[in-house]
Motif scaffolding. Sequence first.
Motif, PDB file in Angstrom:
ATOM      1  N   UNK A 128      18.215  12.932  18.042  1.00 44.30           N
ATOM      2  CA  UNK A 128      18.275  12.038  16.891  1.00 44.30           C
ATOM      3  C   UNK A 128      19.734  11.839  16.500  1.00 44.30           C
ATOM      4  N   UNK A 129      19.958  10.782  15.732  1.00 42.76           N
ATOM      5  CA  UNK A 129      21.240  10.623  15.053  1.00 42.76           C
ATOM      6  C   UNK A 129      20.936  10.358  13.586  1.00 42.76           C
ATOM      7  N   UNK A 143      15.673   7.781  15.927  1.00 41.43           N
ATOM      8  CA  UNK A 143      15.248   8.414  17.174  1.00 41.43           C
ATOM      9  C   UNK A 143      15.996   7.827  18.349  1.00 41.43           C
ATOM     10  N   UNK A 144      16.567   8.673  19.193  1.00 42.26           N
ATOM     11  CA  UNK A 144      17.355   8.185  20.319  1.00 42.26           C
ATOM     12  C   UNK A 144      16.526   7.974  21.578  1.00 42.26           C
ATOM     13  N   UNK A 145      15.213   8.073  21.459  1.00 40.13           N
ATOM     14  CA  UNK A 145      14.327   7.606  22.522  1.00 40.13           C
ATOM     15  C   UNK A 145      14.027   6.126  22.329  1.00 40.13           C
ATOM     16  N   UNK A 146      13.875   5.727  21.076  1.00 40.73           N
ATOM     17  CA  UNK A 146      13.538   4.336  20.763  1.00 40.73           C
ATOM     18  C   UNK A 146      14.703   3.556  20.177  1.00 40.73           C
ATOM     19  N   UNK A 147      15.785   4.252  19.770  1.00 49.73           N
ATOM     20  CA  UNK A 147      16.899   3.614  19.068  1.00 49.73           C
ATOM     21  C   UNK A 147      16.381   2.854  17.837  1.00 49.73           C
ATOM     22  N   UNK A 211       9.334  17.251  15.251  1.00 47.52           N
ATOM     23  CA  UNK A 211       9.144  15.848  14.863  1.00 47.52           C
ATOM     24  C   UNK A 211      10.400  15.203  14.297  1.00 47.52           C
ATOM     25  N   UNK A 212      11.344  16.025  13.847  1.00 46.76           N
ATOM     26  CA  UNK A 212      12.512  15.490  13.164  1.00 46.76           C
ATOM     27  C   UNK A 212      12.278  15.211  11.693  1.00 46.76           C
TER      28      UNK A 212
END
Length: 655
Positions: A128-129, A143-147, A211-212
Amino acid sequence: MKKTIQYLFSLVLIAGLVSCNNGDNQKKLRGQGGLATNAAERVYVAPGEHDEYYGFFSGGFSGQLGVYGLPSGRLLKVLPVFSQNPENGWGYTEETKPMLNTSFGFVPWDDSHHPDISQTDGVLDGRWIFINGNNTPRIARIGLETFKTEEIIEIPNSAGNHSSSFITENTEYVVAGTRFSIPVPQRDMSIKEYKGNFKGALTFISVDQETGRMAIKFQLMMPGFNYDLSHPGRDKSHGWFFFTTYNTEESHTLLEVNASQNDKDFIAAVNWKKIEEYVNNGGGKMTPTRYAHNVMDMDSHVATSTIIEEVLTVDPLDVPGAVFFLPTPKSPHGCDVDPTGEYIIGNGKLSADLTVHSFTKMLDAIENEKFDGEAYGIPILNFEDILAGVVKQPGLGPLHTEFDDKGNAYTTFFISSEVVKWKVGTWEVLDRQPVFYSVGHGMIPGGNSRKPFGKYFVAMNKITKDRYLPTGPELTHSAQLFDITGDKMELLLDFPTIGEPHYAAAIPAEIIKDKSKQFYRLSDNKHPHATLKSSDVRIERNGKEVHVYMTIIRSHFNPDNIEGIKVGDKVYFHVTNLEQDFDVPHGFATIGANNAEMLIMPGATETLVWEPKQVGVWPFYCTDFCSALHQEMQGYVRVSPADSNLPLSWSVGED
């Protein structure tokens, strides 16, 4: 007072001279740099090839987050976070509007400053960022999977959420420190009663490791100073967090003079492990408040907003040994911790030198009670007892320090417009390079972690002047890329940025790119209004509400002709993109819609509301060029008078 004014005037005068000199330097450097070396070759990314790093640059007053490739400087994507984005409908569609809800109502803008990438064991992990909203205090998680922005939490009892978002070594917490101290709880009181009555909230937000999902764990209610920036301890100092303060004078007017009286302000050292233990054992006080917690469900792609009405607050005096003040000259801005966790750098904006504190000496001073008084009951450590060293006269107006993988530090100097490289431990200045102009933050990929990737340094500059073609009074902001692999820094590239880039975070592309989601599976689409096959296409009326359940696929809408809509209706277009192919989004827009278009990713469902105000036949179309028959991807809606008896009807094609 007179001496302070003279000092500030001298700094402004020097800044003008330095700026002029840098202008001359810049002219001298024309014809050098990329033309005299192989710099152009080193930043060139050939067609079809990928950049080495993802760079995430805060959009400043745009409220967004820009994704750039490094070393090319190419803008890859703008991630909508705190601001509406008509490019893809963020904040306009019914699914995303709740993400911009706050206790103040719908706030479709913010001032984004400091991105920070999640870590495991102090190393960037690419999950994540996080980034802060400065104006209406908020923290967002992307989320850095979906941006895609997946969560935004508002910060109560705070104002000017500047000292954030910075995370602990295992992403246990993301912090949000207030810039402006305020009355807590808010009430009608004279501003002249500021001193001793206002509070500064330092908020620790827990992050679920699976989950973040974020939740405010506790707020530490500190004295009413201004809390500027922060960084976590790492390695040996893990469990601590460090915050710069200024305006320890607690002034409330003409701060450029009145908040610069004290020779030293503080870095607040917070033992969050000790406070966490206190809270877990029932400590703290639940305090009434109001704040919004907004979450995007990544299965349904529908956001929800919940208002929470209490928060756990902690008085630092109730947790002895948890908070200490480290005297730091003078009006410190940046607060940075080296990869070993031993050195804490206070970048005093008005200091001639750069102050470095020792964590080991700090612990010794605490253990042996080497105090130099207290502020509101919080012990002040003796300056000489915690001092590790001083970088002597490195430049004018130090702001921020980052670290490479060779034991070097790089500090930005706003007034003298330069980046200075110095050796951690010996405090020796090794190199300095001019920037153009008035640099704020600097960034090394991983430079605020245990494992920096010491190849590039990026300077984020506030003024561009003559660096690009002029565009009237308002110019683009700028970043400059330096190669730092050698003994001397080498300027490779200038590239423009969106908004005002305050800070950036970067990570090797290989950590993220293979995990990047390409499309959403229709079988996973849990949207309550998803239309997954042609037999489900329909239109339903409920009074003046009309719900259109529509599918799109190359190259048609289903339905594409609609009749029976009336003036005064509220029409919900629930549009599902049936594509299951990478990089085939579709758009949807209709004439007269008072919001925006929407861009629907493959396998997803989005909703746009249209309220027709005139009779007629109105077209809708796909806004994203998707195939050779893109122009044929259109439809019509017939709008009849409000008293019409024309029933709903529509044409149903075959998917």
